[in-house]
Design a protein around this motif. Structure first.
Motif, PDB file in Angstrom:
ATOM      1  N   VAL A   1      -1.961   9.990  59.272  1.00 26.27           N
ATOM      2  CA  VAL A   1      -0.997  10.292  58.201  1.00 26.27           C
ATOM      3  C   VAL A   1       0.248  10.990  58.757  1.00 26.27           C
ATOM      4  O   VAL A   1       0.242  11.505  59.878  1.00 26.27           O
ATOM      5  CB  VAL A   1      -1.622  11.198  57.108  1.00 26.27           C
ATOM      6  N   THR A   2       1.278  11.033  57.911  1.00 23.30           N
ATOM      7  CA  THR A   2       2.458  11.826  58.228  1.00 23.30           C
ATOM      8  C   THR A   2       2.181  13.289  57.860  1.00 23.30           C
ATOM      9  O   THR A   2       1.201  13.600  57.171  1.00 23.30           O
ATOM     10  CB  THR A   2       3.693  11.333  57.440  1.00 23.30           C
ATOM     11  N   ARG A   3       3.076  14.155  58.279  1.00 28.31           N
ATOM     12  CA  ARG A   3       2.863  15.587  58.056  1.00 28.31           C
ATOM     13  C   ARG A   3       2.733  15.978  56.583  1.00 28.31           C
ATOM     14  O   ARG A   3       1.855  16.773  56.246  1.00 28.31           O
ATOM     15  CB  ARG A   3       3.968  16.402  58.731  1.00 28.31           C
TER      16      ARG A   3
ATOM     17  N   GLN B   1      -2.909  13.954  61.745  1.00 26.47           N
ATOM     18  CA  GLN B   1      -1.445  13.878  61.631  1.00 26.47           C
ATOM     19  C   GLN B   1      -0.842  13.261  62.889  1.00 26.47           C
ATOM     20  O   GLN B   1      -1.148  13.668  64.010  1.00 26.47           O
ATOM     21  CB  GLN B   1      -0.865  15.284  61.433  1.00 26.47           C
ATOM     22  N   ILE B   2       0.037  12.288  62.665  1.00 25.62           N
ATOM     23  CA  ILE B   2       0.706  11.593  63.771  1.00 25.62           C
ATOM     24  C   ILE B   2       2.092  12.198  63.965  1.00 25.62           C
ATOM     25  O   ILE B   2       2.806  12.434  62.982  1.00 25.62           O
ATOM     26  CB  ILE B   2       0.829  10.086  63.441  1.00 25.62           C
ATOM     27  N   GLY B   3       2.481  12.445  65.218  1.00 24.65           N
ATOM     28  CA  GLY B   3       3.840  12.911  65.463  1.00 24.65           C
ATOM     29  C   GLY B   3       3.931  14.042  66.466  1.00 24.65           C
ATOM     30  O   GLY B   3       2.956  14.374  67.138  1.00 24.65           O
ATOM     31  N   THR B   4       5.115  14.630  66.529  1.00 23.79           N
ATOM     32  CA  THR B   4       5.374  15.658  67.552  1.00 23.79           C
ATOM     33  C   THR B   4       4.434  16.846  67.423  1.00 23.79           C
ATOM     34  O   THR B   4       4.042  17.431  68.427  1.00 23.79           O
ATOM     35  CB  THR B   4       6.822  16.191  67.462  1.00 23.79           C
ATOM     36  N   THR B   5       4.095  17.206  66.189  1.00 20.36           N
ATOM     37  CA  THR B   5       3.180  18.337  66.001  1.00 20.36           C
ATOM     38  C   THR B   5       1.787  17.853  65.621  1.00 20.36           C
ATOM     39  O   THR B   5       0.969  18.617  65.119  1.00 20.36           O
ATOM     40  CB  THR B   5       3.733  19.317  64.937  1.00 20.36           C
ATOM     41  N   GLY B   6       1.534  16.554  65.879  1.00 20.45           N
ATOM     42  CA  GLY B   6       0.233  15.963  65.639  1.00 20.45           C
ATOM     43  C   GLY B   6      -0.207  15.191  66.865  1.00 20.45           C
ATOM     44  O   GLY B   6       0.044  15.624  67.990  1.00 20.45           O
TER      45      GLY B   6
ATOM     46  N   ALA C   1       6.005   5.316  55.227  1.00 22.56           N
ATOM     47  CA  ALA C   1       6.536   6.466  55.984  1.00 22.56           C
ATOM     48  C   ALA C   1       8.016   6.195  56.210  1.00 22.56           C
ATOM     49  O   ALA C   1       8.407   5.078  56.559  1.00 22.56           O
ATOM     50  CB  ALA C   1       5.816   6.633  57.311  1.00 22.56           C
ATOM     51  N   SER C   2       8.845   7.226  56.028  1.00 23.92           N
ATOM     52  CA  SER C   2      10.291   7.000  56.123  1.00 23.92           C
ATOM     53  C   SER C   2      10.737   6.680  57.546  1.00 23.92           C
ATOM     54  O   SER C   2      11.732   6.003  57.748  1.00 23.92           O
ATOM     55  CB  SER C   2      11.041   8.225  55.596  1.00 23.92           C
ATOM     56  N   GLY C   3       9.972   7.203  58.540  1.00 29.95           N
ATOM     57  CA  GLY C   3      10.348   6.958  59.928  1.00 29.95           C
ATOM     58  C   GLY C   3      11.146   8.090  60.529  1.00 29.95           C
ATOM     59  O   GLY C   3      12.019   7.880  61.375  1.00 29.95           O
TER      60      GLY C   3
ATOM     61  N   VAL D   1       5.905  -1.094  56.263  1.00 25.29           N
ATOM     62  CA  VAL D   1       6.073  -1.488  54.860  1.00 25.29           C
ATOM     63  C   VAL D   1       6.753  -0.339  54.137  1.00 25.29           C
ATOM     64  O   VAL D   1       6.267   0.796  54.170  1.00 25.29           O
ATOM     65  CB  VAL D   1       4.709  -1.766  54.189  1.00 25.29           C
ATOM     66  N   ASN D   2       7.888  -0.626  53.502  1.00 26.75           N
ATOM     67  CA  ASN D   2       8.610   0.417  52.778  1.00 26.75           C
ATOM     68  C   ASN D   2       9.432  -0.239  51.675  1.00 26.75           C
ATOM     69  O   ASN D   2       9.968  -1.329  51.880  1.00 26.75           O
ATOM     70  CB  ASN D   2       9.532   1.195  53.738  1.00 26.75           C
ATOM     71  N   THR D   3       9.525   0.402  50.540  1.00 28.97           N
ATOM     72  CA  THR D   3      10.328  -0.150  49.441  1.00 28.97           C
ATOM     73  C   THR D   3      11.823  -0.001  49.715  1.00 28.97           C
ATOM     74  O   THR D   3      12.634  -0.709  49.122  1.00 28.97           O
ATOM     75  CB  THR D   3       9.997   0.568  48.112  1.00 28.97           C
TER      76      THR D   3
HETATM   77  C1  LIG Z   1       9.345  21.083  63.580  1.00 21.89           C
HETATM   78  C2  LIG Z   1       8.905  19.881  62.769  1.00 21.89           C
HETATM   79  C3  LIG Z   1       7.821  19.138  63.200  1.00 21.89           C
HETATM   80  C4  LIG Z   1       7.394  18.025  62.476  1.00 21.89           C
HETATM   81  N1  LIG Z   1       6.319  17.295  62.917  1.00 21.89           N
HETATM   82  C5  LIG Z   1       5.947  16.189  62.234  1.00 21.89           C
HETATM   83  C6  LIG Z   1       4.859  15.387  62.694  1.00 21.89           C
HETATM   84  O1  LIG Z   1       4.192  15.656  63.690  1.00 21.89           O
HETATM   85  N2  LIG Z   1       4.548  14.282  61.971  1.00 21.89           N
HETATM   86  C7  LIG Z   1       5.225  13.916  60.839  1.00 21.89           C
HETATM   87  O2  LIG Z   1       4.879  12.879  60.215  1.00 21.89           O
HETATM   88  N3  LIG Z   1       6.242  14.653  60.383  1.00 21.89           N
HETATM   89  C8  LIG Z   1       6.607  15.788  61.055  1.00 21.89           C
HETATM   90  N4  LIG Z   1       7.640  16.536  60.574  1.00 21.89           N
HETATM   91  C9  LIG Z   1       8.232  16.166  59.275  1.00 21.89           C
HETATM   92  C10 LIG Z   1       9.186  14.997  59.417  1.00 21.89           C
HETATM   93  O3  LIG Z   1      10.453  15.466  59.812  1.00 21.89           O
HETATM   94  C11 LIG Z   1       9.296  14.231  58.066  1.00 21.89           C
HETATM   95  O4  LIG Z   1       9.650  15.132  57.042  1.00 21.89           O
HETATM   96  C12 LIG Z   1       8.000  13.496  57.692  1.00 21.89           C
HETATM   97  O5  LIG Z   1       7.553  12.704  58.776  1.00 21.89           O
HETATM   98  C13 LIG Z   1       8.242  12.617  56.466  1.00 21.89           C
HETATM   99  O6  LIG Z   1       7.001  12.094  56.040  1.00 21.89           O
HETATM  100  P1  LIG Z   1       6.918  10.794  55.124  1.00 21.89           P
HETATM  101  O7  LIG Z   1       7.566   9.648  55.813  1.00 21.89           O
HETATM  102  O8  LIG Z   1       5.484  10.638  54.735  1.00 21.89           O
HETATM  103  O9  LIG Z   1       7.689  11.229  53.791  1.00 21.89           O
HETATM  104  P2  LIG Z   1       9.118  10.854  53.251  1.00 21.89           P
HETATM  105  O10 LIG Z   1      10.178  11.152  54.241  1.00 21.89           O
HETATM  106  O11 LIG Z   1       9.179  11.485  51.905  1.00 21.89           O
HETATM  107  O12 LIG Z   1       9.106   9.271  53.084  1.00 21.89           O
HETATM  108  C14 LIG Z   1       8.327   8.566  52.182  1.00 21.89           C
HETATM  109  C15 LIG Z   1       8.679   7.097  52.351  1.00 21.89           C
HETATM  110  O13 LIG Z   1       7.788   6.306  51.581  1.00 21.89           O
HETATM  111  C16 LIG Z   1       8.498   5.255  50.979  1.00 21.89           C
HETATM  112  N5  LIG Z   1       7.739   4.851  49.801  1.00 21.89           N
HETATM  113  C17 LIG Z   1       7.471   5.603  48.697  1.00 21.89           C
HETATM  114  N6  LIG Z   1       6.687   4.911  47.840  1.00 21.89           N
HETATM  115  C18 LIG Z   1       6.457   3.714  48.426  1.00 21.89           C
HETATM  116  C19 LIG Z   1       5.709   2.562  48.014  1.00 21.89           C
HETATM  117  N7  LIG Z   1       5.031   2.529  46.860  1.00 21.89           N
HETATM  118  N8  LIG Z   1       5.678   1.490  48.847  1.00 21.89           N
HETATM  119  C20 LIG Z   1       6.355   1.518  50.024  1.00 21.89           C
HETATM  120  N9  LIG Z   1       7.075   2.576  50.455  1.00 21.89           N
HETATM  121  C21 LIG Z   1       7.127   3.661  49.653  1.00 21.89           C
HETATM  122  C22 LIG Z   1       9.865   5.840  50.663  1.00 21.89           C
HETATM  123  O14 LIG Z   1      10.837   4.822  50.555  1.00 21.89           O
HETATM  124  C23 LIG Z   1      10.090   6.737  51.893  1.00 21.89           C
HETATM  125  O15 LIG Z   1      10.759   6.048  52.938  1.00 21.89           O
HETATM  126  C24 LIG Z   1       8.081  17.648  61.288  1.00 21.89           C
HETATM  127  C25 LIG Z   1       9.184  18.393  60.872  1.00 21.89           C
HETATM  128  C26 LIG Z   1       9.590  19.496  61.593  1.00 21.89           C
HETATM  129  C27 LIG Z   1      10.792  20.280  61.116  1.00 21.89           C
END
Ligand SMILES: Cc1cc2nc3c(=O)[nH]c(=O)nc-3n(C[C@H](O)[C@H](O)[C@H](O)COP(=O)(O)OP(=O)(O)OC[C@H]3O[C@@H](n4cnc5c(N)ncnc54)[C@H](O)[C@@H]3O)c2cc1C
Length: 105
Positions: free
Chosen positions: A17-19, A32-37, A50-52, A69-71
């Motif tokens: 999962v994302t953070r 958790q996948i990523g720099t802190t995972g 995941a937004s990327g 996959v993303n909307t």
């Molecule tokens: C110091 C630091 C360390 C961090 N370390 C990590 C880390 O290790 N791992 C990590 O993941 N993050 C880490 N983060 C957080 C990172 O910067 C992002 O905030 C996080 O990755 C965003 O997670 P997300 O993509 O799940 O959420 P969001 O950015 O909220 O994105 C959600 C995405 O889902 C899409 N979506 C929503 N509903 C649907 C649907 N029904 N179908 C298709 N697409 C949909 C949206 O379009 C959007 O692109 C860190 C941040 C900091 C400051």
């Protein structure tokens, strides 16, 4: 997560999962996948909704084929994948599960 886990079971994949999802306690922090995972070295990775963000993408940088996959067609994950699917993750997961269960014909 139920559909994600069902799909992963069908293809023999692990789930991460994302953070924000780890923060919410939806999966333990170890997943958790990523720099802190954790960082992955999977041959293929499916990224559903995941937004990327760079912190996340770091964790999949050594993977082979990345399918996202993303909307949101502007989502940064599409700059970092091999296959872009602009769609609702629930629709895609249901279709994939149906196909894998042999009901897609
Ligand atoms: C110091 C630091 C360390 C961090 N370390 C990590 C880390 O290790 N791992 C990590 O993941 N993050 C880490 N983060 C957080 C990172 O910067 C992002 O905030 C996080 O990755 C965003 O997670 P997300 O993509 O799940 O959420 P969001 O950015 O909220 O994105 C959600 C995405 O889902 C899409 N979506 C929503 N509903 C649907 C649907 N029904 N179908 C298709 N697409 C949909 C949206 O379009 C959007 O692109 C860190 C941040 C900091 C400051």
């Amino acid at each position: 997560m139920e559909l994600i886990k069902e799909f992963a079971n069908l293809i023999g994949a692990a789930v991460g999962v994302t953070r924000p999802l780890a923060d919410m306690g939806i999966m333990p922090r170890d997943y958790q996948i990523g720099t802190t995972g954790v960082s992955l070295r999977a041959k293929t990775v499916f990224v559903f909704g995941a937004s990327g963000a760079p912190h996340f993408v770091y964790g999949i940088r050594d993977c082979g084929t990345i399918v996202a996959v993303n909307t949101d067609r502007e989502a940064p994950i599409f700059e970092n994948c091999d296959y872009c699917i602009v769609a609702d993750l629930f629709d895609i997961l249901k279709a994939l599960i149906k196909e894998l269960r042999g009901g897609g014909k």
